[in-house]
Design a protein around this motif. Structure first.
Motif, PDB file in Angstrom:
ATOM      1  N   GLU A  97      -2.285  33.493 -43.305  1.00  0.00           N
ATOM      2  CA  GLU A  97      -3.063  32.527 -44.079  1.00  0.00           C
ATOM      3  C   GLU A  97      -2.553  31.110 -43.847  1.00  0.00           C
ATOM      4  OE1 GLU A  97      -6.099  31.184 -46.431  1.00  0.00           O
ATOM      5  OE2 GLU A  97      -5.772  33.168 -45.535  1.00  0.00           O
ATOM      6  N   ILE A  98      -1.220  30.952 -43.751  1.00  0.00           N
ATOM      7  CA  ILE A  98      -0.644  29.639 -43.437  1.00  0.00           C
ATOM      8  C   ILE A  98      -1.106  29.193 -42.053  1.00  0.00           C
ATOM      9  CG2 ILE A  98       1.494  28.377 -42.988  1.00  0.00           C
ATOM     10  CD1 ILE A  98       2.878  30.097 -45.051  1.00  0.00           C
ATOM     11  N   THR A  99      -1.052  30.105 -41.090  1.00  0.00           N
ATOM     12  CA  THR A  99      -1.488  29.794 -39.725  1.00  0.00           C
ATOM     13  C   THR A  99      -2.952  29.382 -39.701  1.00  0.00           C
ATOM     14  OG1 THR A  99       0.118  31.347 -38.789  1.00  0.00           O
ATOM     15  CG2 THR A  99      -1.741  30.724 -37.392  1.00  0.00           C
ATOM     16  N   ARG A 100      -3.792  30.118 -40.425  1.00  0.00           N
ATOM     17  CA  ARG A 100      -5.235  29.822 -40.443  1.00  0.00           C
ATOM     18  C   ARG A 100      -5.503  28.420 -40.995  1.00  0.00           C
ATOM     19  NH1 ARG A 100      -9.584  29.846 -43.710  1.00  0.00           N
ATOM     20  NH2 ARG A 100      -8.313  30.276 -45.554  1.00  0.00           N
ATOM     21  N   ARG A 101      -4.804  28.052 -42.068  1.00  0.00           N
ATOM     22  CA  ARG A 101      -5.036  26.753 -42.696  1.00  0.00           C
ATOM     23  C   ARG A 101      -4.502  25.606 -41.831  1.00  0.00           C
ATOM     24  NH1 ARG A 101      -3.776  28.167 -49.119  1.00  0.00           N
ATOM     25  NH2 ARG A 101      -5.405  29.768 -49.295  1.00  0.00           N
ATOM     26  N   ILE A 102      -3.409  25.843 -41.114  1.00  0.00           N
ATOM     27  CA  ILE A 102      -2.905  24.802 -40.200  1.00  0.00           C
ATOM     28  C   ILE A 102      -3.874  24.607 -39.042  1.00  0.00           C
ATOM     29  CG2 ILE A 102      -1.068  24.211 -38.576  1.00  0.00           C
ATOM     30  CD1 ILE A 102       0.930  25.512 -40.413  1.00  0.00           C
ATOM     31  N   LYS A 103      -4.496  25.703 -38.574  1.00  0.00           N
ATOM     32  CA  LYS A 103      -5.480  25.594 -37.502  1.00  0.00           C
ATOM     33  C   LYS A 103      -6.689  24.763 -37.957  1.00  0.00           C
ATOM     34  CE  LYS A 103      -5.515  27.181 -34.008  1.00  0.00           C
ATOM     35  NZ  LYS A 103      -5.028  26.595 -32.727  1.00  0.00           N
ATOM     36  N   ILE A 104      -7.060  24.916 -39.209  1.00  0.00           N
ATOM     37  CA  ILE A 104      -8.150  24.107 -39.761  1.00  0.00           C
ATOM     38  C   ILE A 104      -7.762  22.633 -39.733  1.00  0.00           C
ATOM     39  CG2 ILE A 104      -9.451  23.566 -41.869  1.00  0.00           C
ATOM     40  CD1 ILE A 104      -9.315  26.554 -42.572  1.00  0.00           C
ATOM     41  N   LEU A 105      -6.526  22.337 -40.126  1.00  0.00           N
ATOM     42  CA  LEU A 105      -6.003  20.963 -40.094  1.00  0.00           C
ATOM     43  C   LEU A 105      -6.021  20.420 -38.668  1.00  0.00           C
ATOM     44  CD1 LEU A 105      -4.296  18.463 -41.021  1.00  0.00           C
ATOM     45  CD2 LEU A 105      -2.280  19.948 -40.791  1.00  0.00           C
ATOM     46  N   GLN A 106      -5.515  21.191 -37.732  1.00  0.00           N
ATOM     47  CA  GLN A 106      -5.456  20.747 -36.335  1.00  0.00           C
ATOM     48  C   GLN A 106      -6.858  20.471 -35.780  1.00  0.00           C
ATOM     49  OE1 GLN A 106      -3.224  24.082 -34.724  1.00  0.00           O
ATOM     50  NE2 GLN A 106      -1.364  22.841 -34.565  1.00  0.00           N
ATOM     51  N   ASN A 107      -7.790  21.365 -36.068  1.00  0.00           N
ATOM     52  CA  ASN A 107      -9.159  21.186 -35.573  1.00  0.00           C
ATOM     53  C   ASN A 107      -9.819  19.951 -36.175  1.00  0.00           C
ATOM     54  OD1 ASN A 107      -9.063  23.482 -33.931  1.00  0.00           O
ATOM     55  ND2 ASN A 107      -9.785  24.831 -35.564  1.00  0.00           N
ATOM     56  N   ALA A 108      -9.512  19.679 -37.447  1.00  0.00           N
ATOM     57  CA  ALA A 108     -10.069  18.487 -38.095  1.00  0.00           C
ATOM     58  C   ALA A 108      -9.571  17.216 -37.415  1.00  0.00           C
ATOM     59  CB  ALA A 108      -9.696  18.488 -39.580  1.00  0.00           C
ATOM     60  N   ILE A 109      -8.305  17.218 -36.989  1.00  0.00           N
ATOM     61  CA  ILE A 109      -7.738  16.052 -36.296  1.00  0.00           C
ATOM     62  C   ILE A 109      -8.339  15.916 -34.898  1.00  0.00           C
ATOM     63  CG2 ILE A 109      -5.619  15.077 -35.314  1.00  0.00           C
ATOM     64  CD1 ILE A 109      -4.098  16.322 -37.659  1.00  0.00           C
ATOM     65  N   LEU A 116      -6.005  14.475 -28.626  1.00  0.00           N
ATOM     66  CA  LEU A 116      -4.820  14.928 -29.368  1.00  0.00           C
ATOM     67  C   LEU A 116      -4.647  16.445 -29.317  1.00  0.00           C
ATOM     68  CD1 LEU A 116      -4.933  12.637 -32.547  1.00  0.00           C
ATOM     69  CD2 LEU A 116      -3.403  12.465 -30.576  1.00  0.00           C
ATOM     70  N   ALA A 117      -5.593  17.141 -28.707  1.00  0.00           N
ATOM     71  CA  ALA A 117      -5.499  18.605 -28.626  1.00  0.00           C
ATOM     72  C   ALA A 117      -4.221  19.047 -27.920  1.00  0.00           C
ATOM     73  CB  ALA A 117      -6.728  19.161 -27.906  1.00  0.00           C
ATOM     74  N   LYS A 118      -3.821  18.267 -26.899  1.00  0.00           N
ATOM     75  CA  LYS A 118      -2.618  18.614 -26.141  1.00  0.00           C
ATOM     76  C   LYS A 118      -1.327  18.365 -26.912  1.00  0.00           C
ATOM     77  CE  LYS A 118      -4.767  17.854 -21.628  1.00  0.00           C
ATOM     78  NZ  LYS A 118      -4.695  17.121 -20.343  1.00  0.00           N
ATOM     79  N   ALA A 119      -1.419  17.652 -28.018  1.00  0.00           N
ATOM     80  CA  ALA A 119      -0.236  17.361 -28.829  1.00  0.00           C
ATOM     81  C   ALA A 119      -0.017  18.399 -29.926  1.00  0.00           C
ATOM     82  CB  ALA A 119      -0.357  15.973 -29.460  1.00  0.00           C
ATOM     83  N   MET A 120      -0.916  19.361 -30.030  1.00  0.00           N
ATOM     84  CA  MET A 120      -0.846  20.350 -31.101  1.00  0.00           C
ATOM     85  C   MET A 120       0.125  21.488 -30.782  1.00  0.00           C
ATOM     86  SD  MET A 120      -2.715  19.178 -33.457  1.00  0.00           S
ATOM     87  CE  MET A 120      -3.917  17.853 -33.606  1.00  0.00           C
ATOM     88  N   THR A 121       0.822  21.952 -31.795  1.00  0.00           N
ATOM     89  CA  THR A 121       1.712  23.105 -31.666  1.00  0.00           C
ATOM     90  C   THR A 121       0.875  24.374 -31.695  1.00  0.00           C
ATOM     91  OG1 THR A 121       3.443  21.905 -32.861  1.00  0.00           O
ATOM     92  CG2 THR A 121       3.692  24.288 -32.681  1.00  0.00           C
ATOM     93  N   SER A 122       1.133  25.285 -30.768  1.00  0.00           N
ATOM     94  CA  SER A 122       0.369  26.543 -30.741  1.00  0.00           C
ATOM     95  C   SER A 122       0.721  27.388 -31.959  1.00  0.00           C
ATOM     96  CB  SER A 122       0.667  27.315 -29.455  1.00  0.00           C
ATOM     97  OG  SER A 122       2.045  27.629 -29.367  1.00  0.00           O
TER      98      SER A 122
END
Length: 351
Positions: A97-109, A116-122
């Motif tokens: 659930e933590i991973t899912r919500r961080i992915k939502i944050l990353q996609n919003a950015i 900035l996609a290349k700056a995201m942590t997998s």
């Protein structure tokens, strides 16, 4: 006729003394952090620029102390420069659930700035760094594994049977260069800080370079500009706070800590995106799956084999063992003394 101010000090001498005092104070200020307990010869400067007599030996001692101080500073700076962590203790984020919500944050950015996609942590790499470590060879890695195993009882003593649960809420950055999810305040923070300190002490007692000068600040990194150095050439030097404004107080969920890993920063990551793991300790009461049991069994078997190989190597390097091997190899043979220089040097071969 006596010169003006005989028996005292004229204005020119007074200015010289003042300059010497400023130079001395500047030197002491620069060296204070590293050399706070280093003895320095001091000169008392009285009011109105009156000076007490200073023996020649004290002046020589002062110069010698300054030379030693500079050498000490150079050595410590070199040691700090040579210290490049390549391993770390990781608390992996396993709550989906933590991973899912961080992915939502990353996609919003990313929607606001696609580059900035290349700056995201997998998502497979999400973790909290407990301690950074330098391990330069296989022997030191084994020492690190041993230190990790020794850490477990200290953690159990700190937790006293309680489960360590880490709640994540809100967003922050390090200098607008690294974006991370914050760890909420609470009693869990004290326990985590105690564990981090126990880890640092345990590794350092084994002679392993571990820890950093800056204070420990647990965080969950979701992006950092250094992952994409080309962004700087394109003018992207900071993370715009507007990109994550809607998530500034967002609740991301709780992680129940059940494992601490010794991971490599440089070795190839696992297929799931997580770091290469040398060893792990299990803490808390979370049930262990079949895969965890297999990995633990393989790890123990590997450690056992490494220990046996090391014992065999040490045995073969002993002079009495080498002498016995020579006797058994050449027993019953007539050895020409002229050919002794061609005999096998077992010590060289084994090392």
């Amino acid at each position: 006729m006596d010169p003006p101010g005989a028996g005292g000090i004229n204005s020119s001498e007074c200015e010289n003394v003042s300059r010497e005092k400023e130079t001395s104070e500047e030197f002491e200020a620069n060296a204070m952090d590293s050399l706070i307990d280093m003895p320095f010869a001091t000169i008392d400067i009285e009011d109105d620029c009156g000076i007490t007599d200073v023996p020649h030996k004290n002046l020589e001692r002062s110069k010698e102390n300054e030379r030693i101080s500079k050498n000490q500073i150079k050595k410590r700076k070199k040691k700090q420069k040579d210290y490049q962590p390549n391993y770390f203790l990781s608390i992996p984020i396993t709550n989906k659930e933590i991973t899912r919500r961080i992915k939502i944050l990353q996609n919003a950015i990313i929607q606001q700035d696609k580059q900035l996609a290349k700056a995201m942590t997998s998502d497979g790499s999400f973790h909290i760094t407990l301690l950074v470590i330098q391990l330069l060879n296989e022997d030191e890695v084994n020492m690190g594994i041993g230190a990790l195993l020794e850490l477990k009882p200290f953690i159990e003593e700190i937790l006293q049977g309680k489960q360590l649960i880490l709640p994540f809420q809100g967003i922050d950055t390090f200098g607008n260069q690294v974006g991370f999810v914050k760890l909420a305040e609470g009693e869990h923070m004290n326990s985590l800080l105690e564990i981090a300190e126990a880890a640092k002490r345990t590794f350092q007692e084994k002679g392993i370079l571990a820890g950093e000068n800056r204070s420990f600040k647990p965080h969950l990194t979701f992006m950092k500009l250094s992952k994409a150095p080309r962004l700087r050439k394109k003018g992207v030097k900071k993370i715009d706070p507007e990109f994550y404004e809607k998530f500034i107080s967002h609740i991301f969920g709780e992680e129940m800590v059940h494992r601490i890993d010794l991971c490599s920063m440089l070795k190839k990551k696992q297929s799931n995106g997580y770091y290469h793991c040398e060893s792990s300790i299990v803490i808390g009461k979370k049930p262990i799956g079949l895969r965890d049991l297999i990995n633990e069994a393989l790890r123990r078997e590997r450690m056992s084999l490494k220990s046996k190989v090391k014992q065999i190597k040490e045995l073969l390097l002993k002079p009495e063992t080498q002498a016995r091997i020579r006797r058994e190899l050449f027993e019953g043979r007539s050895v020409n003394t002229s050919n002794q220089g061609n005999q096998v040097d077992f010590c060289t071969a084994l090392t």
